[in-house]
Design an enzyme around this catalytic site. Structure first.
Site, PDB file in Angstrom:
ATOM      1  N   GLU A 163      -1.877  -5.492   9.055  1.00  0.00           N
ATOM      2  CA  GLU A 163      -3.007  -5.542   9.198  1.00  0.00           C
ATOM      3  C   GLU A 163      -3.423  -5.988  10.737  1.00  0.00           C
ATOM      4  O   GLU A 163      -3.316  -6.827  10.921  1.00  0.00           O
ATOM      5  CB  GLU A 163      -4.248  -6.234   8.839  1.00  0.00           C
ATOM      6  CG  GLU A 163      -4.503  -5.055   7.454  1.00  0.00           C
ATOM      7  CD  GLU A 163      -5.869  -5.827   6.294  1.00  0.00           C
ATOM      8  OE1 GLU A 163      -6.628  -6.232   6.596  1.00  0.00           O
ATOM      9  OE2 GLU A 163      -5.775  -5.027   5.202  1.00  0.00           O
ATOM     10  N   ASN A 206      -0.999  -7.279   3.514  1.00  0.00           N
ATOM     11  CA  ASN A 206      -1.331  -6.955   2.412  1.00  0.00           C
ATOM     12  C   ASN A 206      -0.279  -6.786   1.417  1.00  0.00           C
ATOM     13  O   ASN A 206      -0.066  -5.456   1.749  1.00  0.00           O
ATOM     14  CB  ASN A 206      -2.584  -6.706   1.970  1.00  0.00           C
ATOM     15  CG  ASN A 206      -3.931  -7.090   2.616  1.00  0.00           C
ATOM     16  OD1 ASN A 206      -4.240  -8.148   2.082  1.00  0.00           O
ATOM     17  ND2 ASN A 206      -5.073  -6.819   3.142  1.00  0.00           N
ATOM     18  N   ARG A 217       0.340  -5.388  -1.422  1.00  0.00           N
ATOM     19  CA  ARG A 217       0.709  -4.145  -2.897  1.00  0.00           C
ATOM     20  C   ARG A 217      -0.545  -2.810  -1.979  1.00  0.00           C
ATOM     21  O   ARG A 217      -0.169  -3.011  -0.813  1.00  0.00           O
ATOM     22  CB  ARG A 217      -0.909  -5.322  -3.287  1.00  0.00           C
ATOM     23  CG  ARG A 217      -2.080  -5.318  -2.949  1.00  0.00           C
ATOM     24  CD  ARG A 217      -3.028  -5.947  -3.265  1.00  0.00           C
ATOM     25  NE  ARG A 217      -4.488  -5.857  -2.174  1.00  0.00           N
ATOM     26  CZ  ARG A 217      -5.235  -5.513  -2.159  1.00  0.00           C
ATOM     27  NH1 ARG A 217      -5.095  -4.403  -1.570  1.00  0.00           N
ATOM     28  NH2 ARG A 217      -6.120  -6.258  -0.906  1.00  0.00           N
ATOM     29  N   GLU A 233      -3.141 -10.013   8.997  1.00  0.00           N
ATOM     30  CA  GLU A 233      -2.262 -10.251   7.460  1.00  0.00           C
ATOM     31  C   GLU A 233      -1.223  -8.810   7.529  1.00  0.00           C
ATOM     32  O   GLU A 233      -1.804  -7.674   7.729  1.00  0.00           O
ATOM     33  CB  GLU A 233      -3.384 -10.655   6.447  1.00  0.00           C
ATOM     34  CG  GLU A 233      -4.007  -9.353   6.064  1.00  0.00           C
ATOM     35  CD  GLU A 233      -5.635 -10.248   4.871  1.00  0.00           C
ATOM     36  OE1 GLU A 233      -4.926 -10.911   4.093  1.00  0.00           O
ATOM     37  OE2 GLU A 233      -6.648  -9.479   5.595  1.00  0.00           O
TER      38      GLU A 233
END
Length: 409
Positions: free
Chosen positions: A314, A330, A332, A328
């Site tokens: 992101e 993520n 998943r 960040e």
């Protein structure tokens, strides 16, 4: 591949569980000619059974798990691993939410000889910490907004670190990026500057918790205490507010062979209370040449940490200046992944499954098709950092319907 997966435990519920079973069944039918080639075991609470939940009906079998809050069931690593072992599954699909970002799950499953359909535990652990993730991003050459780990000054080179043998950031470097007291936060804020405002964040926060905006020292002192109390025990860091920023995501997938592909991205800028409302792809607000740089940076980060599986890098993007900054990674699959499926033609749950089987990304037919390969079942390598996928010729928008006050209807 190197690991046949014939039986999967779906360690999730609701839409996540339903979507994963449908997607992997579709892949099994299209590629293996048998939609039942893979068996699915669902975890179901009394509430799920009473509601006749769709995912329970879609699964081949289900195991009833304790009712109540998710710490009793879908977020309970002990329950998940016990069910996985008792049912003799080959792999566990975690989905999103619940236990999907708990490193204890992949670590425990590895000890049990069961495949976790996602990144390794140590990598998940370090990415779950926003401070460590920013340091790793800086190390991989991904742009960071001025923050307590890099003020952007001429004598303040970005903090950099490689993962140690335990899969973590060395403590001394990690601590340099944190603000352990109000006094340290005040000092960091002076270096960053209040001109654009400052975000105070708990590294273990999320979903709107452990985050405050301030634009002066007095408010910072109060907000720091609030963040500290909201996410107790979490390290805290400061970052400059990126004004007029768009929230841009790059969908990445890494495999066990060191490859990393970027499957275009999404614009998730429309949010309410720090929760995404609309997601669209491709993110047309970003110039193509800039977006490609964002993709390449995301791929370098993915490769540098040995990331395996689907994830999302992101960014904050300023359309006025064209600058972008790492936010960040993520570790998943995300709720909004169908947007990416729509624009790239890539079935993401099945891609996760194939990666877990040890299949190289360049051997996955939908990815080969995306890269314009005539022989989608070929095995010739693709250099994902050099080769480009075919132009995207469609646009997808997803909207979330959320219940803020369900008790009030």
């Amino acid at each position: 591949g190197n690991l046949p997966i014939k039986k999967v435990l779906i360690a999730n519920n609701g839409m996540a569980a339903t979507k994963s079973i449908l997607s992997m069944r579709q892949w099994a039918y299209m590629e293996l000619g048998d939609e039942n080639a893979i068996k699915f075991v669902a975890m179901a609470t009394a509430e799920d059974l009473k509601a006749n939940a769709e995912f329970v009906r879609l699964a081949d079998t289900f195991v009833e798990v304790p009712a109540g809050k998710n710490l009793n069931n879908y977020a309970n690593v002990d329950v998940i691993t016990r069910v996985a072992q008792e049912q003799g599954v080959d792999a566990v699909w975690p989905g999103w939410g619940h236990a999907s970002e708990n490193p204890k799950l992949p670590n425990t499953l590895k000890e049990m000889g069961i495949k976790f359909i996602g990144p390794p535990g140590p990598v998940m652990s370090v990415l779950g910490d926003k401070i460590a993730a920013n340091i790793l991003a800086q190390t991989a050459g991904v742009s960071s907004i001025p923050w307590s780990g890099s003020y952007g000054g001429p004598d303040d080179g970005p903090l950099q670190a490689e993962l140690n043998d335990e899969g973590t950031i060395p403590d001394d470097i990690f601590e340099k990026a944190t603000c352990r007291s109000v006094e340290e936060a005040v000092e960091a804020a002076k270096n960053i500057g209040y001109d654009n405002g400052i975000m105070i964040k708990a590294s273990e926060g999320g979903g709107g918790k452990g985050i405050r905006f301030v634009d002066n020292e007095e408010d910072l002192k109060n907000a720091y205490i609030q963040v500290q109390n909201e996410v107790i025990g979490s390290p805290i860091f400061l970052m400059q507010l990126c004004k007029n920023a768009r929230h841009i995501e790059v969908q990445i997938v890494g495999d066990e062979h060191g490859n990393a592909v970027a499957l275009n991205g999404r614009d998730c800028s429309t949010q309410r209370r720090f929760q995404k409302i609309f997601e669209e792809g491709p993110p047309v607000i970003v110039p193509p040449e800039t977006f490609q740089k964002m993709e390449r940076a995301a791929q370098r980060l993915t490769q540098s940490i040995g990331y395996v599986g689907a994830g999302t890098v992101e960014y904050l993007f300023n359309a006025d200046t064209g600058n972008y900054f790492f936010l960040e990674l993520n570790p998943r699959l995300q709720v909004e992944h169908p947007v990416t499926e729509g624009v790239t033609g890539t079935n993401l749950p099945s891609t996760q499954l194939q990666v877990a089987m040890g299949i190289p990304l360049y051997n996955i037919p939908t990815i080969r098709k995306l890269y314009g390969k005539e022989d989608i079942y070929g095995t010739d390598p693709i250099d994902f950092l050099v080769d480009e996928y075919v132009p995207i010729d469609c646009h997808v928008i997803a909207a979330r319907i959320t219940a803020e006050n369900p008790d009030e209807g």
